[in-house]
Design an enzyme around this catalytic site. Sequence first.
Site, mmCIF file in Angstrom:
data_model
loop_
_atom_site.group_PDB
_atom_site.id
_atom_site.type_symbol
_atom_site.label_atom_id
_atom_site.label_comp_id
_atom_site.label_asym_id
_atom_site.label_seq_id
_atom_site.Cartn_x
_atom_site.Cartn_y
_atom_site.Cartn_z
ATOM 1 N N GLU A 129 1.232 -1.021 -0.046
ATOM 2 C CA GLU A 129 -0.611 -0.397 -0.505
ATOM 3 C C GLU A 129 1.172 1.401 -0.133
ATOM 4 O O GLU A 129 0.901 2.222 -1.150
ATOM 5 C CB GLU A 129 -0.817 0.169 1.272
ATOM 6 C CG GLU A 129 -2.321 0.683 0.986
ATOM 7 C CD GLU A 129 -3.184 0.847 2.193
ATOM 8 O OE1 GLU A 129 -3.066 -0.640 2.182
ATOM 9 O OE2 GLU A 129 -4.294 1.245 2.260
ATOM 10 N N GLU B 195 2.455 1.693 -3.586
ATOM 11 C CA GLU B 195 1.453 1.726 -4.212
ATOM 12 C C GLU B 195 0.785 4.016 -4.000
ATOM 13 O O GLU B 195 1.104 4.126 -4.878
ATOM 14 C CB GLU B 195 -0.323 1.440 -4.233
ATOM 15 C CG GLU B 195 -1.378 1.865 -4.713
ATOM 16 C CD GLU B 195 -2.670 0.955 -4.432
ATOM 17 O OE1 GLU B 195 -2.748 0.011 -3.722
ATOM 18 O OE2 GLU B 195 -3.755 1.107 -5.513
ATOM 19 N N CYS C 164 -8.843 -1.512 3.907
ATOM 20 C CA CYS C 164 -8.397 -2.964 4.895
ATOM 21 C C CYS C 164 -10.245 -3.768 4.818
ATOM 22 O O CYS C 164 -10.128 -4.241 5.455
ATOM 23 C CB CYS C 164 -7.549 -2.847 5.779
ATOM 24 S SG CYS C 164 -6.238 -2.645 5.399
ATOM 25 N N SER D 260 -7.653 1.828 -2.745
ATOM 26 C CA SER D 260 -6.582 0.596 -2.776
ATOM 27 C C SER D 260 -7.004 -0.254 -3.435
ATOM 28 O O SER D 260 -7.948 -0.437 -2.980
ATOM 29 C CB SER D 260 -5.545 0.754 -1.554
ATOM 30 O OG SER D 260 -4.555 -0.563 -1.248
ATOM 31 N N LYS E 240 -15.571 -9.372 7.473
ATOM 32 C CA LYS E 240 -14.550 -10.379 7.151
ATOM 33 C C LYS E 240 -15.602 -11.528 6.247
ATOM 34 O O LYS E 240 -15.021 -12.562 5.738
ATOM 35 C CB LYS E 240 -13.801 -10.780 7.878
ATOM 36 C CG LYS E 240 -12.824 -10.253 8.655
ATOM 37 C CD LYS E 240 -11.869 -8.983 7.643
ATOM 38 C CE LYS E 240 -11.345 -7.896 7.842
ATOM 39 N NZ LYS E 240 -10.683 -7.375 6.501
ATOM 40 N N GLU F 239 -16.535 -10.522 2.792
ATOM 41 C CA GLU F 239 -15.579 -10.531 2.496
ATOM 42 C C GLU F 239 -14.733 -11.884 1.463
ATOM 43 O O GLU F 239 -14.683 -11.960 0.799
ATOM 44 C CB GLU F 239 -14.297 -9.104 2.719
ATOM 45 C CG GLU F 239 -13.358 -9.367 1.905
ATOM 46 C CD GLU F 239 -11.910 -8.462 2.849
ATOM 47 O OE1 GLU F 239 -11.726 -9.174 4.008
ATOM 48 O OE2 GLU F 239 -11.537 -7.725 2.944
ATOM 49 N N GLU G 242 -14.122 -12.400 -5.651
ATOM 50 C CA GLU G 242 -12.637 -11.652 -6.464
ATOM 51 C C GLU G 242 -11.444 -12.891 -5.305
ATOM 52 O O GLU G 242 -10.142 -12.109 -6.123
ATOM 53 C CB GLU G 242 -11.884 -10.939 -6.359
ATOM 54 C CG GLU G 242 -13.389 -9.569 -7.526
ATOM 55 C CD GLU G 242 -14.672 -9.516 -6.320
ATOM 56 O OE1 GLU G 242 -15.241 -9.121 -7.100
ATOM 57 O OE2 GLU G 242 -14.991 -9.704 -4.535
ATOM 58 N N CYS H 75 -11.152 -1.444 14.589
ATOM 59 C CA CYS H 75 -10.854 -3.011 14.136
ATOM 60 C C CYS H 75 -11.854 -3.463 15.636
ATOM 61 O O CYS H 75 -11.962 -4.239 16.488
ATOM 62 C CB CYS H 75 -10.089 -3.748 13.611
ATOM 63 S SG CYS H 75 -9.673 -3.201 12.597
#
Lengths: 573, 158
Positions: free
Chosen positions: A278, A281, A298, A318, A357, A360, A365, A502
């Site tokens: 990251e 990037e 994230c 990102s 999560k 996710e 993907e 979190c």
Amino acid sequence: MIAIEVNGETVQANAGEMLLTALRRLGIKIPTLCHIDGLPPSGACRMCDVEVEGRPNLQPSCATPVVEGMKVHTHSPRAVRARKTIVELLLANHPDDCLYCVRNGNCELQTLAEELGVRVRRYQGARDRYHVDQSSPSIIRDPEKCILCGKCVRVCEEIQGVACIDFIGRGSKTRVGTAFDQGLNVSSCINCGQCVMVCPTGALRETSHLKEVYEALSDPDRFVVVQHAPSISVTLAEEFGMKPGADVCGALTTALRLLGFDRVFDTSFSADLTIMEEASELVHRIKTGGVLPMMTSCSPGWIKFVEQTYPDFIPNLSTCKSPQQMLGAVIKSFYAERESIAPEKIFSVSIMPCTAKKFEAGRPEMSRDEVADVDAVLTTRELARMIRMRGLDLANVAPQPADTPFGERSTAGKLFGATGGVMEAAIRTAYHLVSGEDLADLKVQAVRGLKGVKEARVQVAGLDLGVAVVSGLGNAAKLLDEIAAGRKDLHFIEVMTCPGGCIAGGGQPLGADGEAIRARMQALYNIDRSEGVRTAHGNEAVQRLYREYLGQPLGDKSHHLLHTHYAPRGVVA
Amino acid sequence: MIQVDVEPILNEFGDAGRDALIPILQAVQERQGYLSREAMIEVGQHLGLPVSKIYGVATFYNQFRFQPQGKFHIQVCRGTACHVKGSARVLDAVRQALKIEPGQTSRDGLFSLEVVACIGACGLAPVICVNGEFYAGMTTEKVDKLIRSCQRKAAENG
């Protein structure tokens, strides 16, 4: 300061504050079912009713401002009787299946019934019959257990800015639901689980993956690996009676081995990996005129929010996968090759502070050749259930280190657990990438703390960067609106879906107050202060992975394994 | 299904904000006969309100319907006079004959059912109203006959 009289004693209160705030500060326990700290009172449940001399009716202390000289009786027979009656009326329309309920022993309604001594069923109501909504990959809704306190509705709208649920219908037919009474899966729900955190009963809970995990653990043909997110080690202890902020990283590793996991890895390792990608990037985007401000990726609730509500900002996200998905990907590629295990034999579990999560891990993907990078996601609460079922006392488990090659971490990766942590870790590594040196003072105070919006200008070796850190999607939405309206001074934005990050995620132990969340955050800062390796690029295990397998950040292998893409999502919003 | 363009309705309300939600929904229903999902989504986008909120408000009020009206829209009066004269049995008879609940439309699109508080025809109690036409002194048998005659009418007109 003004003087009021509470239960015969004269005490001080702050002018303008609500009675409930004053009473709680005095250490007087007043029950509430609909109150959310920090939001305006809703006065819906009436559990906080107190008697105020000279006023004919009981007063809801959450919505009653303090007045000089007022005489308050918090536990007069009349006030207590009223509270008990409210609970009895709520129970008249409740399933009463406590023994089978996920919240048994941890339910606010059950606790109040016990405290108020409800022993007989005084009211027999017609029971509402509703379907359990199991459509969501993250959250299960059982409207029959709902007491209509409205906290989920308010958190979803007022904190998260999502508003996927509201009260539907009227009178005895009122229930909480999505637009058109559809399943959560097709609604604008971002799966963050903040509604679960405020629900006083078992009406909202996470979709459990425990069954799949137990099945994998008992299958001799599966190689079961587990990773735990940066925040887990500083929150799990609360489930076992330890004080908030206790760090039980070593004991957690041991407990996971005793539960039968073949390898125990640390998601903080892949948080370091995320930062390598990251930060590279970010530097790349700045140097090549890429899309700015870049936004972190994230937090899966935030990602879905952008895809459905702010699709114009998708190019700003990102392309880095989250640490959970990065580790999942290298476990089933690099590690599988190195250990000569077929990727499809590996069952990859992650322990996450998060219900999103689960969503996710199921994104298409996030798999290659029909093999998912992560097979099951457990919340902190689900892990605590496993540990209890195994009969382990976490306080008395000897600590062990995590397994190589994904057990080593820097403290930067650990900071991912709290709002501002990704930013701080990224600044440390971006500075190194640009200048070849480390920051003289690694601590970036401006992005620390629990505030919902933090902004700073950071000097990264000649680059003057505007950075913003937001948590709570309502705050993120405001910032996106500013940028859409032409604001141009920002280069990098960290967004965490849950307020505080979190450590206060939707999968964390229930019942934590602001103080507990501060203690969790402080625990992460203490780890960062007391250890040697404090930068992602300083993590030797990460460097080794690049040397042996990945090549370099943003390289071909990285692109294939560690990066992803996003697409606009049509939902009813 | 009748779908109307919501945009002209929204334009009539100009810059009105969220406080115009109910009048807008009423206008949509008047034009469309019910509130379609598409219309509610569009109203939400126009007012900057989440659709869950629109749906929450709309379901709070009995006046809003979420299914298109049937060819025969049956209103059963449940006002005091009709109640005393046995309108509960009349309503049950309609529900059983059509297999639909108040607010719903039968699958063939022929009938829709609505419960109203009082339609101001207490002298005719218990009364029901089909497409604006009143039927007095209803009984279970009369309900069955009325529904059969509606079905016949529909069949004749193709």
